[in-house]
Design a protein around this motif. Structure first.
Motif, PDB file in Angstrom:
ATOM      1  N   GLN A  22       0.825  -1.211   0.000  1.00  0.00           N
ATOM      2  CA  GLN A  22       0.000   0.000   0.000  1.00  0.00           C
ATOM      3  C   GLN A  22       0.857   1.259   0.000  1.00  0.00           C
ATOM      4  OE1 GLN A  22      -2.427   0.806   3.448  1.00  0.00           O
ATOM      5  NE2 GLN A  22      -3.136   2.753   2.589  1.00  0.00           N
ATOM      6  N   TRP A  58      -1.129  -0.965  -4.118  1.00  0.00           N
ATOM      7  CA  TRP A  58      -2.430  -0.324  -3.918  1.00  0.00           C
ATOM      8  C   TRP A  58      -2.119   1.132  -3.605  1.00  0.00           C
ATOM      9  CZ3 TRP A  58      -4.703  -1.151   1.627  1.00  0.00           C
ATOM     10  CH2 TRP A  58      -5.534  -0.076   1.965  1.00  0.00           C
ATOM     11  N   ASP A 107      -7.618   3.013  -5.142  1.00  0.00           N
ATOM     12  CA  ASP A 107      -8.732   3.225  -4.225  1.00  0.00           C
ATOM     13  C   ASP A 107      -9.954   3.729  -4.988  1.00  0.00           C
ATOM     14  OD1 ASP A 107      -9.451   3.177  -1.399  1.00  0.00           O
ATOM     15  OD2 ASP A 107      -7.414   3.862  -1.030  1.00  0.00           O
ATOM     16  N   ARG A 207      -9.293  -1.173  -4.507  1.00  0.00           N
ATOM     17  CA  ARG A 207      -9.523  -1.245  -3.071  1.00  0.00           C
ATOM     18  C   ARG A 207     -10.720  -0.355  -2.821  1.00  0.00           C
ATOM     19  NH1 ARG A 207      -9.815   2.669   1.314  1.00  0.00           N
ATOM     20  NH2 ARG A 207      -9.317   1.575   3.239  1.00  0.00           N
ATOM     21  N   THR A 275     -10.938  -7.117  -6.612  1.00  0.00           N
ATOM     22  CA  THR A 275     -11.407  -6.125  -5.654  1.00  0.00           C
ATOM     23  C   THR A 275     -11.029  -6.571  -4.247  1.00  0.00           C
ATOM     24  OG1 THR A 275     -13.558  -7.254  -5.582  1.00  0.00           O
ATOM     25  CG2 THR A 275     -13.398  -5.288  -6.974  1.00  0.00           C
ATOM     26  N   VAL A 276     -10.698  -5.596  -3.420  1.00  0.00           N
ATOM     27  CA  VAL A 276     -10.516  -5.848  -1.992  1.00  0.00           C
ATOM     28  C   VAL A 276     -11.280  -4.763  -1.249  1.00  0.00           C
ATOM     29  CG1 VAL A 276      -8.271  -4.649  -2.024  1.00  0.00           C
ATOM     30  CG2 VAL A 276      -8.880  -6.093  -0.073  1.00  0.00           C
ATOM     31  N   GLU A 278     -12.744  -2.731   2.138  1.00  0.00           N
ATOM     32  CA  GLU A 278     -12.493  -2.385   3.538  1.00  0.00           C
ATOM     33  C   GLU A 278     -13.820  -2.463   4.292  1.00  0.00           C
ATOM     34  OE1 GLU A 278     -10.905   1.458   6.103  1.00  0.00           O
ATOM     35  OE2 GLU A 278     -12.357   1.722   4.482  1.00  0.00           O
ATOM     36  N   CYS A 372      -1.580  -7.394   2.883  1.00  0.00           N
ATOM     37  CA  CYS A 372      -1.272  -5.996   2.575  1.00  0.00           C
ATOM     38  C   CYS A 372      -0.147  -5.515   3.492  1.00  0.00           C
ATOM     39  CB  CYS A 372      -2.491  -5.102   2.787  1.00  0.00           C
ATOM     40  SG  CYS A 372      -3.656  -5.111   1.417  1.00  0.00           S
TER      41      CYS A 372
END
Length: 545
Positions: A22, A58, A107, A207, A275-276, A278, A372
């Motif tokens: 990240q 990311w 993002d 993300r 896709t990840v 949060e 990550c």
């Protein structure tokens, strides 16, 4: 034909078990010497990132924004803020990363915009314009107060009055971050089109910020209070009154699942993307399971469960057990640091340095899921001490001094021990903590056993262990400070033993061992059918059939 199918399928699953690095662009590298990091600065460091052995980067938001929440308040989803450069700078970054075999994840902040976004500018004009229903508007109660008791995560009510419409609008964060109304199909389609814009450009995935915040209950019911005998959840600081509610109606609504299916269908048109999400929720592991199961919503998700202050072996085992019980065919993504929480070396390791940093990352890389790493994790950076006068984070100011905000994990990356850490030749937007200079990339590169090179070694070694990439996990012992589990796949069966304490630990060996693995940098041993781990040590062994 069979070989082609296998190769295509493996490539489409590159994210499964991947290590993702990240980058917080404002703090990574300042190419144009204005005190803030930029896309050209990131591009200049991609060779270094590739040398870590990670699979993807990311990048936190770099879109057009007034920067009241440093990019998470977007005023144009399809352009680059001048702070960070231009679309051409991003294309150059993308091309360079791909040439280095690095995937690029960016993002996406779909739940809210800046109040300076053209959509909101139009929406707030009156109650009849074409975008009147694009945001969450509500009439006041008879006494003029907000429509319900919902709170903002950043402090105070989640509702702000707008005199033009004579209504309140919802904002789960700053009052300059109005929430979009996902019950409106035009809003959903607009965000899907924004996703297509970046996928067409060639990004490898997204993300998704606060992925369970997209929908609210249309009934606008009051949230119930958190029972006094139950733990506070959600907010980073327990002093935040946001913790005093159970967030039953403002977030995590069932309609969210259908939008995630629509988004997945978009990504299905772009092979090898991912896709990840949060997830911040009262019961985040349940939401993670719902959002990643079935192969039709998110590819993977992460929660704040390993981003909290706890680091006991019992707590870690509890997190693993809970997610394994609930996630089914879903896939987690784990992190121990990011741009929103205190760095793991301070939060968990009391600034113990190299040895704790290495074993903490080994623990992370031994879990079932993807990983990550936040910029500076590989250096073992402690949380920076940012004086009150230098605080920039709008989340930190209302809760000072018990909670100092997120600036301490957002200070500039340190590339050298020179002034400003080699980040910039001018004063950076946040001060560099002087303790970081001795831990800079240049200082650690030539030290064989530095944190940087130890974590490089771990990443490279993990790539050769199929059980750690995609194997199942089973906890062997549910007590004691030593963490013990197995990782098993068709090609390999591994024993993992970890000591995240400063004491020597011993535990009975309960499985047959074929061989101790080397190459990872740890020195645990087996003596008289007992696993022996010195402080901050680990052991990896192949299990006999």
């Amino acid at each position: 034909m069979t070989v082609d199918i296998i190769t295509k399928d493996q490539n489409s699953l590159w994210w499964k078990g991947a290590t993702i690095y990240q980058i917080y662009p404002r703090s990574y590298c300042d190419a144009n010497q204005d005190g803030m990091g930029d896309l050209a600065g990131i591009t200049s460091k991609l060779g270094y990132i590739a040398s870590l052995g990670v699979d993807a980067i990311w990048i936190s938001p770099f879109f057009t924004s007034p920067m009241k929440d440093f990019g998470y308040d977007i005023s144009n989803y399809r352009d680059v803020d001048p702070t960070f450069g231009s679309l051409d700078d991003f294309r150059a970054l993308l091309n360079t990363a791909h040439a280095l075999n690095l995937k690029v994840i960016i993002d996406q902040v779909y739940s809210h915009t800046s109040d300076q976004h053209a959509w909101f500018t139009e929406s707030r004009q009156d109650r009849t314009n074409p975008k009147a229903d694009w945001y969450v508007w509500a009439d006041p109660k008879a006494d003029g107060t907000p429509p319900n008791n919902w709170l903002s995560l950043f402090g105070g009510k989640a509702w702000s009055w707008d005199s033009r419409r004579e209504q309140y609008y919802l904002h789960n964060f700053l009052d300059s971050q109005p929430d979009l109304n996902f019950h409106n199909p035009q809003v959903r389609e607009a965000q899907l089109e924004n996703a297509r814009f970046w996928l067409d450009m060639g990004v490898d995935g997204f993300r998704l910020d606060v992925v369970n915040f997209y929908y609210h209950s249309k009934g606008l019911e009051d949230n119930p209070a958190t029972p006094t005998d139950e733990p506070k959840t959600l907010a980073v600081s327990s002093d935040n009154p946001y913790c005093l509610q159970r967030h039953r109606y403002d977030i995590s609504q069932p309609e969210n699942l259908e939008f995630l299916r629509d988004l997945r269908n978009v990504l299905n048109d772009y092979p090898n993307t991912t896709t990840v999400g949060e997830i911040s929720a009262d019961d985040p592991l349940v939401i993670m399971s719902q959002y990643t199961s079935g192969n039709d919503k998110l590819h993977m998700a992460y929660t704040f469960d390993l981003l909290k202050e706890h680091c006991s072996a019992d707590y870690i085992r509890g997190v693993i057990s809970t997610i394994e019980e609930r996630i089914g065919d879903g896939w987690p993504c784990w992190a121990i640091s990011n741009h929103d929480v205190m760095r793991y070396t301070t939060r968990w390791g009391n600034n113990e340095g190299l040895h704790f940093s290495r074993v903490a990352v080994a623990m992370l890389m031994s879990l079932r899921g993807s990983v990550c790493l936040y910029q500076g994790d590989e250096l073992g950076l402690p949380e920076a001490d940012v004086p009150y006068d230098d605080i920039q984070d709008p989340y930190g100011l209302p809760f000072w001094p018990k909670y100092k905000g997120r600036d301490g994990c957002r200070t500039p990356m340190v590339w050298s021990d020179s002034e400003n850490g080699g980040f910039s030749e001018v004063k950076p937007w946040l001060p560099v903590d002087k303790r970081h200079l001795a831990l800079s990339v240049d200082q650690q590169e030539n030290q064989l056993e530095s944190t940087l090179n130890s974590i490089r070694q771990l990443i490279a070694w993990r790539k050769g262990q199929p059980a750690l990439i995609n194997g199942e996990i089973e906890i062997l012992s549910d007590e004691g400070e030593m963490l013990l589990w197995t990782r098993t796949c068709a090609e390999q069966k591994l024993l993992v033993a970890l000591n995240m304490t400063g004491d020597t630990l011993r535990s009975p060996l309960t499985v047959g061992i074929k061989s101790l693995l080397t190459g990872h940098g740890f020195h645990g041993s087996i003596e008289d059918e007992t696993i022996v781990l010195g402080p901050y040590e680990a052991l990896f062994a192949e299990i006999s059939d």
